[in-house]
Design an enzyme around this catalytic site. Structure first.
Site, short mmCIF file in Angstrom:
data_model
loop_
_atom_site.label_atom_id
_atom_site.label_comp_id
_atom_site.label_asym_id
_atom_site.label_seq_id
_atom_site.Cartn_x
_atom_site.Cartn_y
_atom_site.Cartn_z
NE ARG A 55 3.84 -6.30 5.06
CZ ARG A 55 4.01 -7.87 5.32
NH1 ARG A 55 3.81 -9.34 5.65
NH2 ARG A 55 4.83 -7.53 7.04
CE1 TYR A 107 7.84 -4.06 -21.13
CE2 TYR A 107 7.27 -4.94 -18.34
CZ TYR A 107 7.31 -3.70 -19.42
OH TYR A 107 8.71 -2.90 -18.84
CG ASP A 179 1.26 -10.70 -19.79
OD1 ASP A 179 0.17 -10.65 -19.38
OD2 ASP A 179 2.40 -10.44 -18.54
CE LYS A 204 1.18 -2.37 -19.70
NZ LYS A 204 2.56 -1.41 -18.62
#
Ligand code: P1T
Length: 388
Positions: A55, A107, A179, A204
């Site tokens: 992790r 978004y 972003d 994306k």
């Protein structure tokens, strides 16, 4: 060694392939192995080990992170399980009582996180039109910690002036968070304009092949990177090694894909703008875009994202159901062309009056123009338009 670990002086197509990459030390494997492990054996108790638990760190993930940082021209990259996990990773730097000035057209999922999750935790938001720097400046408060923007925005393709907003944020003691999912580092590198944090949904364009959900952050500041890494290891939103490897594999072809997306996006946008069947076309690469001059200054290409107004929900529905190559689907940035109606899909969670205010009407159709032969794409659009 012929290999160049520090590719920072190279151009972006070279950085996409080489930034932060070195052959695997045991075998010389040119691609990093997929370190599919949750833990690492320690030689003795209390030894200072580089890797202790996956992790916290994983070599495959680190190869991706160095590459992502290299593409954005930043010092530190951090990979996340999704774009929203990356955004949450930034927002968890904040505490109850802190305030964020944010672009209103982000978004839909980002908007939902701000309004329906983080607001409950005592973080407050001012939603502004960041095309107008005065709106951002007027919304700043003593407790403002972040200015949060997308440029171009999803799906209205609005831009904001990153250099001006970095100045406003810093004057107010806040960070500018950008972003950069729509633009990609091939077309726009926010750190060069003074931004502090760059966000990606690597789902994306960076991955580019519609087969992974992932996210990433890039920052320059060492303490900020350490804070983000601390939040991530304390909250757990990491990608698995296989997904990290797939995103890195995709990123190596970012430059060739983005050249093709930019070219096809511009061709499709021009075609839509000249066609009588469509009303407004939103694409920063068209001279008719109200911020075309800013786009030309701040961006090197204009991506494959185009939004177009069909005038009614009924026409939009018929159109998106009639294309054959453009597949009706959420998401964007893959090699294949996609089409959708943001009001009913990606932005369904945004309040209807807010959507209408921003221009996200029921008749707005968003295209993610892929890298197929553009003549086939135009024929597909033309055929879908017939008989609307
Ligand atoms: O889906 P995820 O990887 O969690 O990324 C969220 C996200 C963040 N930022 C931007 C600008 C985005 O467009 C997205 C996700 N967007 C879609 C799924 C979409 O179809 O617009």
């Amino acid at each position: 060694m012929a290999h160049d670990h520090d590719a920072s002086r190279h151009r972006i197509a070279t950085r996409a392939i080489h930034a932060g990459q070195s052959p695997e030390p045991v075998t010389g494997a040119i691609m990093p192995p997929i370190f599919q492990t949750s833990t690492y054996v320690q030689a003795e108790l209390g030894a200072d080990v580089r890797y202790d638990y996956a992790r916290v760190s994983n070599p495959t993930r680190e190869a991706l992170e160095r590459n992502l940082a290299g593409l954005e021209g930043g010092r530190h990259g951090l990979a996340y399980a999704s774009g929203l996990a990356a955004i949450e990773g930034v927002m968890k730097l904040l505490s109850a009582g802190d305030h964020v000035v944010t672009e209103e057209n982000t978004y839909g999922g980002t908007n939902r996180m701000f309004n329906h999750v983080l607001s409950r935790l005592g973080i407050t938001f001012s939603f502004v039109d960041s095309r107008d720097p005065d709106q951002v400046r007027d919304a700043m408060r003593p407790e403002t910690k972040l200015v949060y923007v997308e440029t171009p925005t999803n799906p209205m393709m609005r831009l904001c002036d990153l250099e001006v907003l970095a100045g406003i944020a810093h004057e107010g003691g806040a960070l500018l968070v950008v972003d950069n999912t729509f633009a990609t580092p091939f077309n726009q590198r926010p750190l060069e304009f003074g931004a502090d944090v760059v966000i990606h949904s690597t789902t994306k364009y960076l991955n580019g092949h519609s087969d992974v959900i992932g996210g990433g952050l890039v920052v320059n500041d060492d303490p900020l990177a350490a804070d983000l890494a601390f939040v991530r290891k304390s909250t757990g939103a990491v990608p698995g090694p296989m997904d990290a490897w797939l995103v890195l594999r995709g990123m190596k072809t970012l430059a060739v894909r983005m050249r093709a997306h930019n070219e096809n996006g511009l061709t499709v946008a021009r075609w839509l703008a000249e066609h009588p069947g469509f009303e407004a076309v939103h694409y920063p690469g068209l001279p008719s875009h109200p911020q075309h001059a800013l786009a030309a200054r701040q961006m090197e290409g204009f991506t494959g994202m185009v939004s177009v107004e069909l005038g009614s929900g009924e026409r939009a529905k018929r159109f998106v159901e009639r294309t054959r190559l453009f597949a009706l689907a959420e998401s964007l940035g893959g090699v294949e062309s996609l089409i959708g109606v943001p009001a009913l899909m990606t932005h369904a969670s945004v309040a209807p009056d807010r959507r209408a205010f921003m221009g996200v009407t029921d008749g707005l159709v968003r295209l993610s123009v892929g890298i197929e032969d553009v003549d086939d794409l135009l024929e597909d659009l033309e055929a879908a338009l017939k008989g609307l």
